[in-house]
Design a protein around this motif. Structure first.
Motif, PDB file in Angstrom:
ATOM      1  N   GLY A 132       0.830  -1.188   0.000  1.00 33.79           N
ATOM      2  CA  GLY A 132       0.000   0.000   0.000  1.00 33.79           C
ATOM      3  C   GLY A 132       0.871   1.246   0.000  1.00 33.79           C
ATOM      4  O   GLY A 132       2.104   1.173   0.145  1.00 33.79           O
ATOM      5  N   PRO A 133       0.287   2.445  -0.160  1.00 34.80           N
ATOM      6  CA  PRO A 133       1.058   3.686  -0.073  1.00 34.80           C
ATOM      7  C   PRO A 133       1.681   3.823   1.316  1.00 34.80           C
ATOM      8  O   PRO A 133       1.031   3.557   2.336  1.00 34.80           O
ATOM      9  N   HIS A 134       2.935   4.269   1.355  1.00 36.28           N
ATOM     10  CA  HIS A 134       3.648   4.311   2.630  1.00 36.28           C
ATOM     11  C   HIS A 134       4.717   5.394   2.572  1.00 36.28           C
ATOM     12  O   HIS A 134       4.838   6.114   1.573  1.00 36.28           O
ATOM     13  N   LEU A 135       5.487   5.478   3.639  1.00 35.23           N
ATOM     14  CA  LEU A 135       6.593   6.437   3.731  1.00 35.23           C
ATOM     15  C   LEU A 135       7.906   5.680   3.775  1.00 35.23           C
ATOM     16  O   LEU A 135       7.994   4.598   4.364  1.00 35.23           O
ATOM     17  N   HIS A 136       8.921   6.265   3.153  1.00 32.79           N
ATOM     18  CA  HIS A 136      10.287   5.762   3.274  1.00 32.79           C
ATOM     19  C   HIS A 136      11.017   6.678   4.258  1.00 32.79           C
ATOM     20  O   HIS A 136      11.259   7.853   3.971  1.00 32.79           O
ATOM     21  N   LEU A 137      11.382   6.122   5.413  1.00 36.97           N
ATOM     22  CA  LEU A 137      12.097   6.878   6.445  1.00 36.97           C
ATOM     23  C   LEU A 137      13.546   6.408   6.466  1.00 36.97           C
ATOM     24  O   LEU A 137      13.821   5.210   6.607  1.00 36.97           O
ATOM     25  N   ILE A 138      14.482   7.358   6.339  1.00 33.81           N
ATOM     26  CA  ILE A 138      15.910   7.036   6.279  1.00 33.81           C
ATOM     27  C   ILE A 138      16.617   7.788   7.411  1.00 33.81           C
ATOM     28  O   ILE A 138      16.550   9.029   7.485  1.00 33.81           O
ATOM     29  N   LEU A 139      17.263   7.032   8.272  1.00 34.94           N
ATOM     30  CA  LEU A 139      18.086   7.611   9.320  1.00 34.94           C
ATOM     31  C   LEU A 139      19.531   7.627   8.833  1.00 34.94           C
ATOM     32  O   LEU A 139      20.109   6.574   8.540  1.00 34.94           O
ATOM     33  N   ASP A 140      20.064   8.853   8.722  1.00 32.38           N
ATOM     34  CA  ASP A 140      21.406   9.052   8.160  1.00 32.38           C
ATOM     35  C   ASP A 140      21.438   8.464   6.745  1.00 32.38           C
ATOM     36  O   ASP A 140      20.661   8.899   5.897  1.00 32.38           O
ATOM     37  N   ASN A 141      22.291   7.488   6.518  1.00 32.72           N
ATOM     38  CA  ASN A 141      22.334   6.874   5.177  1.00 32.72           C
ATOM     39  C   ASN A 141      22.093   5.376   5.265  1.00 32.72           C
ATOM     40  O   ASN A 141      22.580   4.604   4.433  1.00 32.72           O
ATOM     41  N   GLN A 142      21.296   4.957   6.259  1.00 30.28           N
ATOM     42  CA  GLN A 142      20.963   3.549   6.400  1.00 30.28           C
ATOM     43  C   GLN A 142      19.819   3.172   5.441  1.00 30.28           C
ATOM     44  O   GLN A 142      19.146   4.051   4.896  1.00 30.28           O
ATOM     45  N   PRO A 143      19.619   1.880   5.219  1.00 27.31           N
ATOM     46  CA  PRO A 143      18.467   1.471   4.393  1.00 27.31           C
ATOM     47  C   PRO A 143      17.168   1.996   4.980  1.00 27.31           C
ATOM     48  O   PRO A 143      17.005   2.117   6.201  1.00 27.31           O
ATOM     49  N   TYR A 144      16.232   2.320   4.111  1.00 29.98           N
ATOM     50  CA  TYR A 144      14.991   2.962   4.560  1.00 29.98           C
ATOM     51  C   TYR A 144      14.120   1.990   5.351  1.00 29.98           C
ATOM     52  O   TYR A 144      14.215   0.761   5.230  1.00 29.98           O
ATOM     53  N   ILE A 145      13.226   2.590   6.159  1.00 31.55           N
ATOM     54  CA  ILE A 145      12.220   1.857   6.917  1.00 31.55           C
ATOM     55  C   ILE A 145      10.853   2.213   6.326  1.00 31.55           C
ATOM     56  O   ILE A 145      10.522   3.406   6.199  1.00 31.55           O
ATOM     57  N   ALA A 146      10.063   1.204   5.952  1.00 30.72           N
ATOM     58  CA  ALA A 146       8.731   1.440   5.397  1.00 30.72           C
ATOM     59  C   ALA A 146       7.743   1.687   6.520  1.00 30.72           C
ATOM     60  O   ALA A 146       7.643   0.890   7.463  1.00 30.72           O
ATOM     61  N   VAL A 147       7.019   2.806   6.439  1.00 34.50           N
ATOM     62  CA  VAL A 147       6.046   3.191   7.456  1.00 34.50           C
ATOM     63  C   VAL A 147       4.665   3.128   6.822  1.00 34.50           C
ATOM     64  O   VAL A 147       4.370   3.876   5.870  1.00 34.50           O
ATOM     65  N   TYR A 148       3.795   2.248   7.349  1.00 35.32           N
ATOM     66  CA  TYR A 148       2.435   2.080   6.830  1.00 35.32           C
ATOM     67  C   TYR A 148       1.376   2.634   7.778  1.00 35.32           C
ATOM     68  O   TYR A 148       0.190   2.577   7.447  1.00 35.32           O
TER      69      TYR A 148
END
Length: 501
Positions: free
Chosen positions: A121-137
């Motif tokens: 589904g539509p979500h957010l890509h959250l990136i802390l510094d330059n780490q792989p993103y975290i999908a937020v649903y």
């Protein structure tokens, strides 16, 4: 009446031409001014390309292809959305006295959800510094980041489509820099310089093509940047390197690639300036490791392969959509009654008509080469000899039999059979001929005339034997033979000889 002179006409045409020229210049200026936005707010749709190639070889191993058909169809449902994303906490330049960070968001003009069945589904890509993103649903609950190291950190977040393609409209991206206990020089990008945010590919994949996507901040458009001679990034490029094969991207658009090898593949993105050198800023050079395993069973792999149609996957772009299920008419349940078993009829023994015993006939073969047969029977002084009743067997059991053919009177010379020379028994002594008496001479038997007189050859062919039946009440007519007195060896016996044709 006023008269027009040639000079006056020339002035009128010149003035009109000047006005038209100024109008064209104004339109051109307005067109250039409309392009004066920065790349951070540029939204480029895939279907806006001028005749995009279906397959474009961009390196020796990799080629760019069109997006999967299902993704192109589902993308139209989200075209009207312009997500607006903000980071409510932590605040910009905030110092947090704890290594656990709670992140909260505010999202407008886009529903954020995950389909429970397809898990997309539509979500957010959250990136802390330059780490792989975290999908937020789920943006209604704060996101907790535990064990954040002391120092300066930067959060970047942007809205993404269900297949992880970022929205690139103005306001879809947000960024904030905060500190844990104290400030440091790391993870603190220059806000006046372009920033490259790596998004995809990431993680595991089960089908090709694979999406390559990134986000640009503070990267000006070329038409505007060329007017500023001090701008060193006016002719920026993105260099992509996959498994030591590099190619250059000059547009900010998502692309789909084919050519990945099964297993681990590494991808590197770099932001380049006018001279082709990497721009020195935090996060502008990023590398990721992905795992490609063909024939994956996840939802995205099935969509890419076309196993899920757009109607089946539309619930990942529309939370109110319910997939249509085929209407089936319920079949009324019918109680099964035991079917009657067929009655077993006992086998009926067929009583065969008793067959009268037939006397055995001894056939002595005198010579196979001559084909003679001898038949012995007890003479009857009053009744002629009778044959046993003939019962016709079934057609499948008919076997050829050799039936002795009676012969009419045979000359005396030909009727005498030759004795075998190879017999070891001594020849019997010649006895004087006895004069036959009235008792030893059998009664004469009349021979029934044969009207057709068939040839002997016909009766030796089993297939041409006449098929006839005799009535049990009437005795069959048997041709009679006349015994030859010279061949009588014993009293009461006679021999019937036949000659082969």
């Amino acid at each position: 009446m006023k008269s027009w002179q040639p000079g006056m006409l020339n002035q009128i045409f010149y003035r009109r031409f000047t006005i038209i020229k100024w109008l064209m210049t104004l339109v051109l200026v307005l067109t250039l001014a409309s392009c004066g936005e920065k790349a951070g707010s540029q939204e480029v749709a895939v279907n806006q390309r001028n005749n995009p190639p279906k397959i474009s070889q961009i390196s020796q191993q990799f080629s760019e292809v069109s997006p999967p058909d299902v993704i192109q169809e589902l993308r139209l449902t989200l075209e009207n959305y312009r997500p607006q994303v903000k980071i409510l906490s932590p605040q910009a330049d905030e110092v947090i006295q704890d290594n656990t960070v709670t992140v909260s968001f505010q999202v407008k003009d886009i529903p954020i959800f995950k389909d429970p069945e397809l898990e997309l589904g539509p979500h957010l890509h959250l990136i802390l510094d330059n780490q792989p993103y975290i999908a937020v649903y789920d943006v209604n609950k704060p996101l907790v980041l535990p064990d954040v190291s002391p120092g300066t950190h930067t959060l970047r977040v942007f809205a993404s489509r269900p297949w992880h393609e970022s929205f690139k409209n103005e306001g879809a991206y947000a960024q904030t820099t905060f500190h844990i206990f104290t400030k440091t020089e790391d993870n603190n990008p220059d806000p006046t310089m372009p920033v490259l945010t790596y998004s995809r590919p990431q993680g595991s994949y089960g089908a090709e093509p694979i999406l390559l996507d990134f986000y640009l901040t503070n990267a000006p458009l070329r038409l505007v940047a060329e007017d500023n001679p001090n701008d060193t990034v006016s002719d920026w490029r993105i260099r992509c390197t996959i498994n030591n094969e590099s190619f250059i991207l000059d547009r900010w658009q998502p692309i789909y690639l084919k050519g990945f090898k099964p297993g681990k593949n590494w991808v590197k993105l770099e932001f380049l300036d006018n001279q082709g050198n990497p721009v020195k800023n935090a996060f502008n050079t990023t590398a990721r490791l992905i795992n490609y395993q063909p024939k994956g069973k996840d939802t995205l792999s099935r969509i890419v392969r076309g196993e899920l149609k757009a109607d089946q996957a539309r619930s990942i772009v529309d939370p109110n959509y319910t997939a249509k299920k085929p209407v089936t008419t319920p079949i009324p349940s019918v109680e099964k009654t035991p079917s009657p078993q067929p009655e077993i009829i006992p086998d009926i023994e067929v009583l065969e008509t008793p067959v009268k015993p037939t006397p055995q006939v001894e056939a002595n073969e005198t010579s196979k080469s001559e084909g003679f047969f001898k038949r012995r029977s007890e003479p009857s002084p009053s009744l002629p000899p009778t044959l046993p009743e003939i019962i016709e067997p079934p057609a499948s059991e008919i076997q050829p039999e050799i039936i002795p053919i009676p012969q009419v009177e045979v000359p005396e010379k030909l009727a005498k059979p030759e004795t075998s020379k190879s017999s070891d028994s001594p020849a019997p002594e010649a006895q004087p001929e006895e004069t036959p008496t009235e008792e030893s001479i059998p009664l004469p038997i009349k021979i029934a005339p044969d009207p057709e007189k068939p040839s002997l050859k016909r009766y030796f062919n089993p297939q041409q034997l006449p098929n006839f039946k005799l009535s049990p009440s009437v005795p069959p007519v048997v041709p009679e033979t006349t015994p030859v007195p010279e061949q009588q060896e014993r009293a009461g016996e006679y021999k019937v000889t036949t000659m082969e044709e």
